[in-house]
Motif scaffolding. Sequence first.
Motif, mmCIF file in Angstrom:
data_model
loop_
_atom_site.group_PDB
_atom_site.id
_atom_site.type_symbol
_atom_site.label_atom_id
_atom_site.label_comp_id
_atom_site.label_asym_id
_atom_site.label_seq_id
_atom_site.Cartn_x
_atom_site.Cartn_y
_atom_site.Cartn_z
ATOM 1 N N GLY A 163 -11.832 -6.878 -1.763
ATOM 2 C CA GLY A 163 -11.038 -7.535 -0.737
ATOM 3 C C GLY A 163 -11.064 -9.043 -0.872
ATOM 4 N N TYR A 201 0.519 4.423 -2.574
ATOM 5 C CA TYR A 201 -0.334 5.489 -2.057
ATOM 6 C C TYR A 201 0.463 6.754 -1.777
ATOM 7 C CZ TYR A 201 -3.902 7.870 0.609
ATOM 8 O OH TYR A 201 -4.808 8.782 1.034
ATOM 9 N N LEU A 223 -8.989 -0.612 -3.222
ATOM 10 C CA LEU A 223 -9.868 -0.998 -2.113
ATOM 11 C C LEU A 223 -9.982 0.141 -1.112
ATOM 12 C CD1 LEU A 223 -11.256 -3.090 -0.188
ATOM 13 C CD2 LEU A 223 -8.999 -3.832 0.450
ATOM 14 N N TYR A 224 -8.846 0.758 -0.807
ATOM 15 C CA TYR A 224 -8.833 1.874 0.137
ATOM 16 C C TYR A 224 -9.664 3.035 -0.398
ATOM 17 C CZ TYR A 224 -6.934 5.582 3.097
ATOM 18 O OH TYR A 224 -6.788 6.624 3.956
ATOM 19 N N THR A 235 -13.305 2.386 -0.262
ATOM 20 C CA THR A 235 -13.850 2.494 1.089
ATOM 21 C C THR A 235 -13.926 3.957 1.527
ATOM 22 O OG1 THR A 235 -12.762 0.425 1.608
ATOM 23 C CG2 THR A 235 -13.601 1.693 3.440
ATOM 24 N N VAL A 236 -12.785 4.643 1.470
ATOM 25 C CA VAL A 236 -12.685 5.941 2.128
ATOM 26 C C VAL A 236 -13.288 7.069 1.294
ATOM 27 C CG1 VAL A 236 -11.081 7.619 3.058
ATOM 28 C CG2 VAL A 236 -10.723 5.211 3.476
ATOM 29 N N PHE A 245 0.811 -1.208 0.000
ATOM 30 C CA PHE A 245 0.000 0.000 0.000
ATOM 31 C C PHE A 245 0.849 1.265 0.000
ATOM 32 C CE2 PHE A 245 -2.295 3.373 2.100
ATOM 33 C CZ PHE A 245 -3.528 3.314 1.491
ATOM 34 N N ILE A 281 -5.121 -3.093 -3.698
ATOM 35 C CA ILE A 281 -5.223 -2.705 -2.296
ATOM 36 C C ILE A 281 -5.492 -1.197 -2.155
ATOM 37 C CG2 ILE A 281 -2.760 -2.342 -1.905
ATOM 38 C CD1 ILE A 281 -4.755 -4.290 0.517
#
Lengths: 307, 505
Positions: B477, B434, B460-461, B464-465, B430, B457
């Motif tokens: 996930g 990122y 995915l973050y 979500t965020v 990550f 990944i």
Amino acid sequence: MANNENPNRDLTPMENLERGKEKRGMGIKTRRRISNTIAYVVLILISIIWIAPFVFLIFQSLEVSSTGWSAHVIPKAWGFDNYIYLFSAEANFNRWYFNTFVIALFSCIGQTLMQIMMAYVLSRFRFKLRKPLMNFMLILGMFPGFLTMIILYNVLKDLGLTQANAVPGLILVSIASSGMGYYVIKGFFDTVSKSLDEAALIDGATRGQVFVKVILPLTKPIVIYTILTAFMAPWGDFIFASYIAFGSSQGYNVAVGLYQWLTVEQLPYHYTHFCSGGVVVSVPVITLFLMLQRYYVEGVTGGAVKG
Amino acid sequence: MASAMSQYELLRYGKAKRFGYKFVQFFKSLPRRLLNLLIKLGIIIKNLVFGIGRFCKDVVMTFVRGTWKTRLTYVVMGFGNLAHKQFLRGLLFLAFEAAFIFYMIFAGGYWLSQLPTLGTVKVHTETQIVAGKEVPTTVYGDNSFKILLYGVLTIFFIVALVFTWWLSVKQSRTLDQIDEDKKKIATDKDDLRGLVDANFHRTMLALPLVGMVVFTVIPIIFMILVAFTNFDLNHNPPAGLFTWVGWDNFGQLFTWGGSKFSATFGEILVWTLIWAFFATFTNYFLGMLVALLINKKGIKFKKGWRTILVLTVTIPQFISLLYISKMFGEQGIINKTLSDWGWISSPIYFWKDPTLAKITVIIINIWIGIPYLMLMVTGILMNIPADLYESAKIDGASPLQQYMKITLPYMLFVTGPYLLTSFTGNMNNFNVIYLLTGGGPTNVRLYNSAGQTNLLITWLYATTVSDNQYNLAAVIGIMVFIVVALISMIVYNLLPSNRNEEDLA
């Protein structure tokens, strides 16, 4: 084909040395000197590439604040303004630093204990569910870690451990399932001879005494390695910390705090502050690391081989 | 070609042919390996079914044959222990049963009953009469999130109860047996002593396992369930309700012809695999090279070189990576210096051009990864017996030959498992992505304008965020898990040595 005309036939050692000398046409010493010179040049180049960003970072941290977002390698005006700002009441840096230190301290103690307990049991005891348990943890480890982020956030929020109170929440989460990272320590325990345990058991020690008095003293290097890595990790912990502490500067750790200085709006004002913050964060970690370097190397090597 | 060549025949072939043979053999054996795997799975399922059957039979038979003490234990947990003066165990069992009944009556029952729908009452305004006036007030309805969470917890609690209940019955049965044989029954004192002796492993495992179940297992089960709901921005508790939608989210991923979501997933998956491959192997070989260079005979300050490199590992990644990300920015040091020197007229957009961004990320990752590999390799290199090199030298092997025939095979053998974990670790790396690119540059062609250097990944973050699409995040996930698990399984089966842990000590 006659045997002695085959170019690939095995040569005797003496023939080989002779041939080597003919081919090279110069002494071994000269060759070594040349190859070593090349090696030195490459190493110096590599060192420059690896060190340069940090030198730039230090230089820019010494740039006087008023110049703001700058891309000079050498500052136009030198000064400690950034550091003064950093520790002033205006910036919340002191608080972030303290938060991170507390998290690092507690989670390194907690994680080390959890991992040692797990590793010791899995290395020394043979019980029915041992293999299934290890496989289960292996499988669990394949799920991306922060898949569980939202739910943990919501649970912590219900417990009142988010935003300004993020520190205990972060400690709790970082310790709770750390037992799953037992691999390196177990690898180490596996190499400690079992006859030591048996001898102590025959002498009438309980299993608990064997652990405390026989095994633990022998595991100093790996314990120090675990403490070291666990202590260093929170200084860079960003993902979960930013999610949990979102919106409350009081609950930030250094990573989250410094990161928001680099957002597009903040960048022109805080770029050099970020640099000085980076230096202040790095210094204790590097010092600690250099002091305990030997153990770190042992741990890294051991972890890779015994995995 | 005849069925299988003998080792001797194989050795007669040249190198290329030998490799080709092995390659073909591997793919020929794939169906067999897959079949074995399926058979293994089948056996696990069979054992599970038979296990349940045996358990049921055991429950009935124990009741039929048991003494009255054991029979009473079926209803009052821990009675058997109490009757045999094991007060500590007995009271613990009893307390657990009491806690369970109390919980189920006052909370568990409600959560469990709501689980099939995940709540029906929405947030709404009701007019209430306050002091004779009609006042509209907001009334919160059901909270789907809590229903799902506590529903899962309740199910866990029930499973735990069944387990403990059976444990208590079994203990009672055993105690009856011991009594009948006129043997000594362990007292409370013995039990306590056992906690630091014979049962020491249970004591030690208790805390780590509880932590793992509460903070990893339950959340993961919860998220797997979320993949079957419509939990997203529009169905976000407490304001909104979400509910079960079956396989719809997975359907988005595997639609015939492909939806935007599945196209994005495919693209990001491919880049994730490419990234993991390059990140792992560039680091591995270049790190080994640097280690060999430092370990070379006649090089001085070995420790000093190592320390210089290792500094990068020490400095928290968010500092070094964020700083480097800015260095490569449009107005960063790199572009500034290059234009000052007159080498470029317009800035190089390291982070705006997808291809360039991907290459830059891989190169910077080399900078991050080499020191770590160097440390590791150095340790292993020292374990290679020196006489191997001595004899190779006498036989006239060049340094390159020594490397190819001694160092590399040894390294590959020892670090095989490490390469695997490093590959899967890189898939989930990550920080590097990122902090360097934030996943960017974004592209409207992709679902939710996802960034093109995203790994699964980081995607995915973001899902979500930023996008609050928890259901799709859960699907991603699960897919990450499946990909990682598949790769691990295949590679692990191919590794030459599945070393036995008992051999080490």
